[in-house]
Scaffold this motif. Structure first.
Motif, short mmCIF file in Angstrom:
data_model
loop_
_atom_site.label_atom_id
_atom_site.label_comp_id
_atom_site.label_asym_id
_atom_site.label_seq_id
_atom_site.Cartn_x
_atom_site.Cartn_y
_atom_site.Cartn_z
N ASP A 8 4.89 2.41 2.43
CA ASP A 8 4.21 1.11 2.40
C ASP A 8 4.23 0.63 0.96
OD1 ASP A 8 1.13 1.50 1.28
OD2 ASP A 8 1.98 3.29 2.22
N GLY A 9 4.12 -0.67 0.79
CA GLY A 9 4.16 -1.23 -0.56
C GLY A 9 3.86 -2.71 -0.55
N THR A 10 3.99 -3.31 -1.72
CA THR A 10 3.73 -4.72 -1.92
C THR A 10 5.03 -5.41 -2.33
OG1 THR A 10 1.51 -4.17 -2.68
CG2 THR A 10 2.31 -6.36 -3.21
N ILE A 30 10.05 -3.92 -3.25
CA ILE A 30 8.66 -3.54 -3.06
C ILE A 30 8.21 -2.57 -4.14
CG2 ILE A 30 8.71 -3.87 -0.56
CD1 ILE A 30 8.74 -0.73 -0.39
N ARG A 31 6.92 -2.59 -4.42
CA ARG A 31 6.31 -1.59 -5.31
C ARG A 31 5.45 -0.71 -4.42
NH1 ARG A 31 4.95 -4.36 -9.53
NH2 ARG A 31 6.70 -3.55 -10.68
N THR A 32 5.77 0.57 -4.39
CA THR A 32 5.03 1.51 -3.54
C THR A 32 3.72 1.92 -4.22
OG1 THR A 32 6.13 3.44 -4.52
CG2 THR A 32 7.19 2.42 -2.58
N THR A 37 9.59 1.15 -7.65
CA THR A 37 10.10 -0.01 -6.92
C THR A 37 11.32 0.39 -6.13
OG1 THR A 37 11.42 -0.74 -8.81
CG2 THR A 37 9.22 -1.70 -8.58
N GLY A 53 3.63 -10.62 -2.92
CA GLY A 53 2.23 -10.20 -2.87
C GLY A 53 1.81 -9.67 -1.51
N ASP A 54 2.60 -9.91 -0.46
CA ASP A 54 2.29 -9.40 0.87
C ASP A 54 2.52 -7.89 0.93
OD1 ASP A 54 1.69 -11.92 1.79
OD2 ASP A 54 3.56 -12.19 2.88
N ARG A 55 1.75 -7.22 1.78
CA ARG A 55 1.94 -5.79 2.02
C ARG A 55 2.93 -5.61 3.16
NH1 ARG A 55 0.06 -1.85 -0.15
NH2 ARG A 55 -0.33 -0.55 1.67
N ARG A 66 5.06 -6.55 8.44
CA ARG A 66 4.00 -7.04 7.55
C ARG A 66 2.69 -6.38 7.92
NH1 ARG A 66 2.33 -13.35 6.95
NH2 ARG A 66 0.95 -13.07 5.19
#
Length: 67
Positions: A8-10, A30-32, A37, A53-55, A66
């Protein structure tokens, strides 16, 4: 990242391109939770739905979605 992994990440960036000259590929960076990344390929519907900015979450054996 393989189909059997979970993560999961952003979303930090969205991109798309015709890397092979004929197919359009959609990716998100994504950044976990651990701070690293990753670039992840996603389908058209999810790409259109996501904003920076969404997860985003992926369970083992499933497609990303999402959160």
């Amino acid at each position: 990242m393989s189909k059997d992994e979970s993560w999961d990440g952003t979303v930090v960036k969205k991109s798309r391109g015709m890397l092979d000259g004929s197919n359009l590929y959609r990716r998100v960076k994504i950044r976990t939770g651990s701070g690293e990344t990753q670039k992840v390929r996603v389908g058209r519907a999810l790409w259109k739905e996501l904003e920076v900015g969404d997860r985003i979450v992926k369970e083992a054996g499933q497609d990303p979605h999402r959160a």
